[in-house]
Design a protein around this motif. Structure first.
Motif, PDB file in Angstrom:
ATOM      1  N   PRO A 195       4.578  34.309 -28.941  1.00  0.00           N
ATOM      2  CA  PRO A 195       4.547  33.317 -30.142  1.00  0.00           C
ATOM      3  C   PRO A 195       6.141  32.833 -30.524  1.00  0.00           C
ATOM      4  O   PRO A 195       6.443  33.613 -30.040  1.00  0.00           O
ATOM      5  CB  PRO A 195       4.234  34.253 -31.012  1.00  0.00           C
ATOM      6  N   GLY A 196       5.945  31.668 -30.238  1.00  0.00           N
ATOM      7  CA  GLY A 196       7.064  30.938 -30.608  1.00  0.00           C
ATOM      8  C   GLY A 196       8.128  30.863 -29.428  1.00  0.00           C
ATOM      9  O   GLY A 196       8.754  29.412 -28.894  1.00  0.00           O
ATOM     10  N   VAL A 197       7.934  31.395 -28.127  1.00  0.00           N
ATOM     11  CA  VAL A 197       8.474  31.456 -26.573  1.00  0.00           C
ATOM     12  C   VAL A 197       8.141  30.519 -25.835  1.00  0.00           C
ATOM     13  O   VAL A 197       6.729  30.644 -24.826  1.00  0.00           O
ATOM     14  CB  VAL A 197       8.894  32.965 -26.610  1.00  0.00           C
ATOM     15  N   LYS A 198       8.408  29.405 -24.682  1.00  0.00           N
ATOM     16  CA  LYS A 198       7.487  28.786 -24.524  1.00  0.00           C
ATOM     17  C   LYS A 198       8.170  29.454 -22.775  1.00  0.00           C
ATOM     18  O   LYS A 198       9.280  29.239 -23.079  1.00  0.00           O
ATOM     19  CB  LYS A 198       8.150  27.338 -24.781  1.00  0.00           C
ATOM     20  N   ASP A 199       6.772  28.795 -22.182  1.00  0.00           N
ATOM     21  CA  ASP A 199       7.882  29.246 -20.466  1.00  0.00           C
ATOM     22  C   ASP A 199       7.657  28.203 -19.680  1.00  0.00           C
ATOM     23  O   ASP A 199       6.324  27.223 -20.075  1.00  0.00           O
ATOM     24  CB  ASP A 199       5.818  29.961 -20.128  1.00  0.00           C
TER      25      ASP A 199
END
Length: 216
Positions: A195-199
């Motif tokens: 959640p909230g951590v873009k890949d």
């Protein structure tokens, strides 16, 4: 038809660059403290400056006051304001008039009856975004990774240009576009590793699928 694509909830230069390099048309910054994608004004300004002239920026707010919106407009200078709260049509029109920005109004959808509510925003908002309706106990109005019944949008594209969101990812976006015929798609949780951590790789794959119409 070329499909527009928005990567929402950008919080880092790496995610921003992945979105731009992948061909995103819009990137979104979330100004909502309950969201894991919430970003402060100073950080958003840095990213918006980095994006300037490369991609359109969108500031997402939830029932924000004029003072909050004014600060965002003054400091971040987004191209568009995305209203993701319970703002009625009159409030949406007022925001568009006061802040002279493109306004995107999110409409939560569970059934076709919800879709009909979008008609009330004609002329007030520049673009409607259909998103999955959150569960009653959810902290967030969007970005929950939920897919709604796309059948609720049958025939809507013939009457209304809209953006589609709600649980999209690289595996289902091609089908979603074919099924609903939006002018643009919007993703947040579907390109995250947490959640909230873009890949960056998921961003790349989502944009490739959306733009080419081929699942990666």
């Amino acid at each position: 038809m070329s499909i527009g694509a928005k990567i929402c909830g950008i919080t880092t230069p790496e995610a921003l660059d992945a979105a731009i390099n992948g061909g995103a048309d819009y990137v979104g910054f979330v100004f909502f403290s309950k969201s894991p994608r919430h970003i402060g004004i100073a950080r958003a300004k840095e990213l918006a400056d980095r994006a300037r002239g490369r991609v359109k920026t969108v500031a997402l707010t939830v029932d924000a006051s004029d003072d909050v919106l004014q600060e965002i407009v003054d400091e971040v200078a987004p191209d568009a304001l995305q209203l993701h709260g319970s703002e009625p049509p009159a409030r949406v029109a007022d925001i568009k008039r006061k802040f002279k920005r493109t306004v995107i109004k999110a409409v939560p959808v569970a059934t076709a009856a919800d879709v009909e509510k979008a008609a009330a925003y004609a002329g007030a908002a520049d673009l409607i975004l259909f998103d999955a309706k959150a569960s009653p106990d959810a902290d967030l109005p969007g970005g929950n990774g939920r897919v709604f019944d796309w059948g609720a949008l049958d025939g809507v594209s013939e009457k209304l240009a809209f953006m589609l969101s709600g649980g999209l990812d690289s595996d289902n976006v091609v089908e979603a576009i074919a099924r609903t015929r939006p002018i643009a798609v919007d993703v947040s949780s579907g390109v995250e590793m947490a959640p909230g951590v873009k890949d960056p790789d998921r961003i790349r794959r989502f944009l490739q699928a959306a733009k080419t119409g081929k699942q990666t």
